[in-house]
Design a protein around this motif. Structure first.
Motif, PDB file in Angstrom:
ATOM      1  N   VAL A  19       0.853  -1.178   0.000  1.00 14.47           N
ATOM      2  CA  VAL A  19       0.000   0.000   0.000  1.00 14.47           C
ATOM      3  C   VAL A  19       0.895   1.235   0.000  1.00 14.47           C
ATOM      4  O   VAL A  19       1.763   1.375   0.860  1.00 14.47           O
ATOM      5  N   VAL A  20       0.683   2.116  -0.964  1.00 14.84           N
ATOM      6  CA  VAL A  20       1.457   3.347  -1.099  1.00 14.84           C
ATOM      7  C   VAL A  20       0.509   4.516  -0.875  1.00 14.84           C
ATOM      8  O   VAL A  20      -0.405   4.730  -1.673  1.00 14.84           O
ATOM      9  N   PRO A  21       0.676   5.285   0.207  1.00 14.78           N
ATOM     10  CA  PRO A  21      -0.210   6.432   0.429  1.00 14.78           C
ATOM     11  C   PRO A  21       0.006   7.509  -0.617  1.00 14.78           C
ATOM     12  O   PRO A  21       1.096   7.649  -1.169  1.00 14.78           O
ATOM     13  N   ALA A  22      -1.036   8.274  -0.864  1.00 13.26           N
ATOM     14  CA  ALA A  22      -0.927   9.345  -1.852  1.00 13.26           C
ATOM     15  C   ALA A  22       0.172  10.328  -1.493  1.00 13.26           C
ATOM     16  O   ALA A  22       0.802  10.914  -2.381  1.00 13.26           O
ATOM     17  N   ALA A  23       0.443  10.504  -0.192  1.00 12.06           N
ATOM     18  CA  ALA A  23       1.495  11.425   0.242  1.00 12.06           C
ATOM     19  C   ALA A  23       2.872  10.970  -0.210  1.00 12.06           C
ATOM     20  O   ALA A  23       3.809  11.763  -0.238  1.00 12.06           O
ATOM     21  N   ALA A  24       3.008   9.695  -0.570  1.00 13.73           N
ATOM     22  CA  ALA A  24       4.288   9.167  -1.030  1.00 13.73           C
ATOM     23  C   ALA A  24       4.429   9.212  -2.542  1.00 13.73           C
ATOM     24  O   ALA A  24       5.422   8.740  -3.086  1.00 13.73           O
ATOM     25  N   VAL A  25       3.427   9.785  -3.229  1.00 17.97           N
ATOM     26  CA  VAL A  25       3.480   9.905  -4.687  1.00 17.97           C
ATOM     27  C   VAL A  25       4.070  11.263  -5.054  1.00 17.97           C
ATOM     28  O   VAL A  25       3.588  12.301  -4.599  1.00 17.97           O
ATOM     29  N   ARG A  26       5.119  11.267  -5.840  1.00 21.64           N
ATOM     30  CA  ARG A  26       5.793  12.504  -6.257  1.00 21.64           C
ATOM     31  C   ARG A  26       5.006  13.226  -7.340  1.00 21.64           C
ATOM     32  O   ARG A  26       4.747  14.415  -7.281  1.00 21.64           O
ATOM     33  N   ASP A  27       4.636  12.480  -8.396  1.00 24.28           N
ATOM     34  CA  ASP A  27       3.886  13.036  -9.513  1.00 24.28           C
ATOM     35  C   ASP A  27       3.338  11.891 -10.347  1.00 24.28           C
ATOM     36  O   ASP A  27       3.627  10.716 -10.078  1.00 24.28           O
ATOM     37  N   ALA A  28       2.554  12.232 -11.330  1.00 21.98           N
ATOM     38  CA  ALA A  28       1.963  11.215 -12.201  1.00 21.98           C
ATOM     39  C   ALA A  28       1.774  11.799 -13.590  1.00 21.98           C
ATOM     40  O   ALA A  28       1.729  13.022 -13.771  1.00 21.98           O
ATOM     41  N   ASP A  29       1.645  10.911 -14.571  1.00 21.86           N
ATOM     42  CA  ASP A  29       1.404  11.337 -15.943  1.00 21.86           C
ATOM     43  C   ASP A  29       0.301  10.479 -16.550  1.00 21.86           C
ATOM     44  O   ASP A  29       0.563   9.422 -17.134  1.00 21.86           O
ATOM     45  N   PRO A  30      -0.959  10.908 -16.406  1.00 29.01           N
ATOM     46  CA  PRO A  30      -2.058  10.146 -16.989  1.00 29.01           C
ATOM     47  C   PRO A  30      -1.981  10.037 -18.505  1.00 29.01           C
ATOM     48  O   PRO A  30      -2.562   9.122 -19.094  1.00 29.01           O
ATOM     49  N   ALA A  31      -1.272  10.961 -19.161  1.00 30.97           N
ATOM     50  CA  ALA A  31      -1.187  10.958 -20.619  1.00 30.97           C
ATOM     51  C   ALA A  31      -0.117  10.021 -21.155  1.00 30.97           C
ATOM     52  O   ALA A  31      -0.038   9.798 -22.361  1.00 30.97           O
ATOM     53  N   ALA A  32       0.721   9.473 -20.280  1.00 33.60           N
ATOM     54  CA  ALA A  32       1.771   8.562 -20.734  1.00 33.60           C
ATOM     55  C   ALA A  32       1.140   7.258 -21.234  1.00 33.60           C
ATOM     56  O   ALA A  32      -0.026   6.963 -20.979  1.00 33.60           O
ATOM     57  N   SER A  33       1.917   6.469 -21.936  1.00 34.79           N
ATOM     58  CA  SER A  33       1.425   5.199 -22.454  1.00 34.79           C
ATOM     59  C   SER A  33       2.363   4.062 -22.062  1.00 34.79           C
ATOM     60  O   SER A  33       3.435   3.918 -22.633  1.00 34.79           O
ATOM     61  N   PRO A  34       1.958   3.276 -21.028  1.00 31.80           N
ATOM     62  CA  PRO A  34       0.754   3.407 -20.214  1.00 31.80           C
ATOM     63  C   PRO A  34       0.907   4.538 -19.196  1.00 31.80           C
ATOM     64  O   PRO A  34       2.028   5.001 -18.943  1.00 31.80           O
ATOM     65  N   PRO A  35      -0.217   4.989 -18.589  1.00 27.91           N
ATOM     66  CA  PRO A  35      -0.139   6.039 -17.578  1.00 27.91           C
ATOM     67  C   PRO A  35       0.814   5.670 -16.451  1.00 27.91           C
ATOM     68  O   PRO A  35       0.873   4.497 -16.041  1.00 27.91           O
ATOM     69  N   GLU A  36       1.554   6.674 -15.950  1.00 30.50           N
ATOM     70  CA  GLU A  36       2.595   6.426 -14.950  1.00 30.50           C
ATOM     71  C   GLU A  36       2.304   7.159 -13.638  1.00 30.50           C
ATOM     72  O   GLU A  36       1.767   8.259 -13.630  1.00 30.50           O
ATOM     73  N   ILE A  37       2.751   6.539 -12.546  1.00 27.07           N
ATOM     74  CA  ILE A  37       2.773   7.153 -11.221  1.00 27.07           C
ATOM     75  C   ILE A  37       4.203   7.028 -10.719  1.00 27.07           C
ATOM     76  O   ILE A  37       4.806   5.950 -10.816  1.00 27.07           O
ATOM     77  N   ARG A  38       4.781   8.119 -10.198  1.00 24.12           N
ATOM     78  CA  ARG A  38       6.154   8.072  -9.684  1.00 24.12           C
ATOM     79  C   ARG A  38       6.144   8.447  -8.205  1.00 24.12           C
ATOM     80  O   ARG A  38       5.524   9.431  -7.820  1.00 24.12           O
ATOM     81  N   THR A  39       6.832   7.679  -7.385  1.00 26.00           N
ATOM     82  CA  THR A  39       6.867   7.934  -5.954  1.00 26.00           C
ATOM     83  C   THR A  39       8.050   8.826  -5.590  1.00 26.00           C
ATOM     84  O   THR A  39       8.976   9.011  -6.381  1.00 26.00           O
ATOM     85  N   VAL A  40       8.016   9.344  -4.355  1.00 20.69           N
ATOM     86  CA  VAL A  40       9.118  10.186  -3.906  1.00 20.69           C
ATOM     87  C   VAL A  40      10.405   9.385  -3.766  1.00 20.69           C
ATOM     88  O   VAL A  40      11.495   9.948  -3.724  1.00 20.69           O
ATOM     89  N   ALA A  41      10.288   8.065  -3.705  1.00 16.98           N
ATOM     90  CA  ALA A  41      11.470   7.213  -3.632  1.00 16.98           C
ATOM     91  C   ALA A  41      12.067   6.939  -5.009  1.00 16.98           C
ATOM     92  O   ALA A  41      13.070   6.242  -5.123  1.00 16.98           O
ATOM     93  N   GLY A  42      11.440   7.496  -6.069  1.00 15.42           N
ATOM     94  CA  GLY A  42      11.972   7.329  -7.413  1.00 15.42           C
ATOM     95  C   GLY A  42      11.423   6.133  -8.157  1.00 15.42           C
ATOM     96  O   GLY A  42      11.911   5.797  -9.241  1.00 15.42           O
ATOM     97  N   GLU A  43      10.417   5.481  -7.628  1.00 20.45           N
ATOM     98  CA  GLU A  43       9.805   4.332  -8.292  1.00 20.45           C
ATOM     99  C   GLU A  43       8.823   4.807  -9.358  1.00 20.45           C
ATOM    100  O   GLU A  43       8.216   5.867  -9.231  1.00 20.45           O
TER     101      GLU A  43
END
Length: 218
Positions: A41-65
């Motif tokens: 489980v990754v809380p939203a507070a641990a999400v750095r940014d996201a790109d819904p327009a990417a293919s496939p859509p991406e979520i990046r965490t503050v840890a660089g994942e």
């Protein structure tokens, strides 16, 4: 691929088979994730940014994942970002450029030069570094696209899919004990061209580079 996230309110969930590095899981208040028998489980507070327009859509965490959601859940990711005040940010498709030689199409001298120029400009990769990276993934990606015959685009998601595909010949696969390290290496390269200031506006204006000027799409 075992990095497909399920979105739920103020967190996202990754499958228990996700091969993220073990040291990214502790709850340290920044890249905080919680491991369970059924997944992480990754809380939203641990999400750095996201790109819904990417293919496939991406979520990046503050840890660089980097993790992914299915394309049909693109609108759900948009809503998740808005609800949790997560910046939407595009980044150059570094792996799209690196994997271009393995597409089912001719990699012409002109494309070679253009791709290298892009990788040098947006990711700071020299010709020697590009050659080394491609040599490391070449056997894996040739086997992978030998089945898919993709002529348009291969990217980070394809590379990570290939790394764990059970139909890839065993001698070419990334061994289970090496998958977390391979993931960290690949995710780090994907982040090379990131511009922390180029955040997409919530109203929908995009910071994504126009086709033809971004690595891997020209």
């Amino acid at each position: 691929m075992n990095l497909e996230a399920e979105l739920a309110g103020d967190h996202l969930r990754l499958p228990g088979t996700a091969f993220l590095p073990a040291d990214s899981a502790p709850g340290d208040g920044t890249g905080a994730t919680t491991g369970t028998a059924t997944g992480r489980v990754v809380p939203a507070a641990a999400v750095r940014d996201a790109d819904p327009a990417a293919s496939p859509p991406e979520i990046r965490t503050v840890a660089g994942e980097t993790v992914f959601v299915r394309a049909e859940r693109r609108a759900e990711l948009e809503s998740f970002c808005l609800a949790n005040r997560i910046p939407r940010q595009s980044r150059p498709d570094v792996w799209g450029a690196l994997l271009e030689p393995f597409l089912d199409t001719e990699f012409t001298p002109e494309r070679q030069a253009a791709t290298q120029a892009c990788l040098s400009r947006v990711a700071g990769l020299s010709a020697g570094e590009v050659a080394d990276i491609r040599a490391r993934v070449a056997p894996l990606m040739r086997a992978y696209n030998g089945l898919h015959w993709d002529w348009h685009h291969l990217g980070l998601a394809d590379l990570l899919d290939a790394a764990t595909a059970d139909w890839i010949p065993e001698h070419l696969r990334i061994a289970p004990g090496e998958q977390a390290a391979f993931y960290s290496w690949a995710a780090g390269i994907a982040d090379l061209g990131r511009n922390p200031g180029a955040t997409d506006a919530d109203e929908g204006s995009s910071a994504r580079t126009e086709p033809g000027t971004e690595p891997g799409v020209g």
